[in-house]
Design an enzyme around this catalytic site. Structure first.
Site, PDB file in Angstrom:
ATOM      1  N   THR A  15      -1.386  12.449 -13.409  1.00 41.55           N
ATOM      2  CA  THR A  15      -2.262  11.618 -14.233  1.00 41.55           C
ATOM      3  C   THR A  15      -3.290  12.502 -14.948  1.00 41.55           C
ATOM      4  OG1 THR A  15      -2.067   9.683 -12.845  1.00 41.55           O
ATOM      5  CG2 THR A  15      -4.158   9.948 -13.943  1.00 41.55           C
TER       6      THR A  15
ATOM      7  N   ASP B 205      -5.052   2.329  -9.974  1.00 38.92           N
ATOM      8  CA  ASP B 205      -6.508   2.336 -10.161  1.00 38.92           C
ATOM      9  C   ASP B 205      -6.926   2.753 -11.564  1.00 38.92           C
ATOM     10  OD1 ASP B 205      -5.389   4.896  -9.400  1.00 38.92           O
ATOM     11  OD2 ASP B 205      -7.440   5.649  -9.481  1.00 38.92           O
TER      12      ASP B 205
ATOM     13  N   GLY C  93      -5.172  10.107  -7.970  1.00 42.82           N
ATOM     14  CA  GLY C  93      -4.777  10.070  -6.563  1.00 42.82           C
ATOM     15  C   GLY C  93      -3.993   8.813  -6.260  1.00 42.82           C
TER      16      GLY C  93
ATOM     17  N   GLY D 102      -3.358   5.434  -5.978  1.00 41.01           N
ATOM     18  CA  GLY D 102      -4.098   4.324  -6.577  1.00 41.01           C
ATOM     19  C   GLY D 102      -4.452   3.185  -5.642  1.00 41.01           C
TER      20      GLY D 102
HETATM   21  N1  ASP Z   1      -3.903   7.095  -9.652  1.00 43.71           N
HETATM   22  C1  ASP Z   1      -2.601   6.979 -10.250  1.00 43.71           C
HETATM   23  C2  ASP Z   1      -1.958   5.680  -9.803  1.00 43.71           C
HETATM   24  O1  ASP Z   1      -2.050   5.347  -8.644  1.00 43.71           O
HETATM   25  C3  ASP Z   1      -1.678   8.094  -9.916  1.00 43.71           C
HETATM   26  C4  ASP Z   1      -2.220   9.488 -10.089  1.00 43.71           C
HETATM   27  O2  ASP Z   1      -3.427   9.697 -10.166  1.00 43.71           O
HETATM   28  O3  ASP Z   1      -1.413  10.430 -10.199  1.00 43.71           O
HETATM   29  O4  ASP Z   1      -1.330   5.056 -10.609  1.00 43.71           O
END
Ligand code: ASP
Length: 308
Positions: free
Chosen positions: A175, A206, A227, A229
């Site tokens: 992300t 998130d 992270g 989510g």
């Molecule tokens: N936070 C993102 C999600 O859960 C994933 C990531 O940060 O890589 O969709």
């Protein structure tokens, strides 16, 4: 005119030197440094924090190295569904999208929602129709196809597992997000993602939820998270950092450390965040092995880092 600063992330997870080739590391560092310099140039010429975070995220969405825009991971149904959000710390206006397909730069769509609608959060077909009416660029499905990401998905497609893409296999992606303070004293945050590999269709993380993955408030700070989510949603991570500053008088560093290195760890939430406050201090804590990240203030050179 005051100080200015910008920071970005390209995802956090099991990112170690052992899992990286020298070639790939060079590519990541070049992409991170191009993106941070793009945002920095806008701030240096007196541009707004909003324009800087948007342009920085566009730069990261356009590279297949990161899980956003072009590099978005595969859902359980073999498609790409993207989430994104942007927030202005001066006005507390925000724009967010969830579950959009085929949009080249979801962060541009969030900006259009913020600037040209009475809404904050749009999803699916309605968001795509709004995009068409606002000249947002669409791409065919083939634009989002990446062989490495397809391989990641193939390994888990027949299971119920859904994974942080940078925690799967050898290849790491993530992300993306950016936070900035401009010379006018305004803060902004932007985050964009393809979510988690093999996520159920219509699962939302998130990233687009204001206060969880993305938040900005001139009174405190601007934050962009990355992270797992499901944990970041329930811990309301971004707003929690802001609240610790607002209600308890914590410094940016103290607030970020308490949330990421203490509360999230106890809760089981893997990941990290980037944050900047109105004095231009930057914090980039993470509780995983690594986080793709970069920062640059005023006339300093760019700092680019991947591991702990
Ligand atoms: N936070 C993102 C999600 O859960 C994933 C990531 O940060 O890589 O969709």
């Amino acid at each position: 005119m005051g100080d200015f600063a910008i920071a970005l992330h390209g995802g956090a997870g099991t990112i170690t030197p052992a899992s990286m080739t020298p070639d790939l590391e060079i590519k990541y560092k070049a992409a991170l440094s191009d993106a941070i310099n793009t945002g920095h140039a806008i701030l240096a010429s007196g541009g707004t924090a909003l324009d800087a975070v948007e342009a920085t995220v566009v730069s990261l969405e356009d590279t297949p190295l990161f899980n956003a825009g072009k590099g978005s991971v595969f859902t359980k149904h073999g498609r790409h569904e993207m989430d994104a959000a942007i927030m202005c710390g001066e006005t507390l206006k925000a724009g967010a999208v969830a579950g959009v397909h085929s949009i080249r730069n979801p962060i541009k769509l969030t900006r259009a929602i913020m600037d040209h609608s009475d809404h904050v959060f749009m999803s699916g077909y309605g968001a795509e129709e709004f995009a068409r009416n606002h000249n947002i660029v669409f791409e065919p499905e083939a634009y989002f196809f990446d062989p490495l990401r397809y391989q990641q998905w193939s390994e888990v497609r027949d299971s119920d597992r859904f994974i942080l893409d940078h925690t799967a296999g050898e290849e790491k992606f993530g992300t993306v997000g950016a936070v900035a303070l401009d010379q006018h004293g305004n803060l902004a945050a932007a985050t964009s993602t393809g979510g988690m590999t093999n996520k159920n269709y219509n699962r939302i993380g998130d990233t687009p939820v204001i206060g969880s993955g993305t938040y900005a408030n001139n009174e405190t700070c601007a934050i962009s998270c990355t992270g797992h989510g499901e944990y970041f949603l329930r811990a309301v991570v971004a707003y929690d950092v802001s609240c610790l500053m607002e209600y308890k008088g914590y410094t940016l560093q103290q607030a970020c450390e308490e949330v990421v290195l203490d509360k999230l760890v106890k809760f089981g939430g893997e990941g990290g965040l980037i944050a900047v406050d109105r004095s231009g201090s930057i914090a980039m804590p993470f509780n995983s092995e690594g986080m793709y990240r970069a920062s640059r203030s005023n006339n300093e050179q760019a700092q680019v880092a991947i591991y702990k």
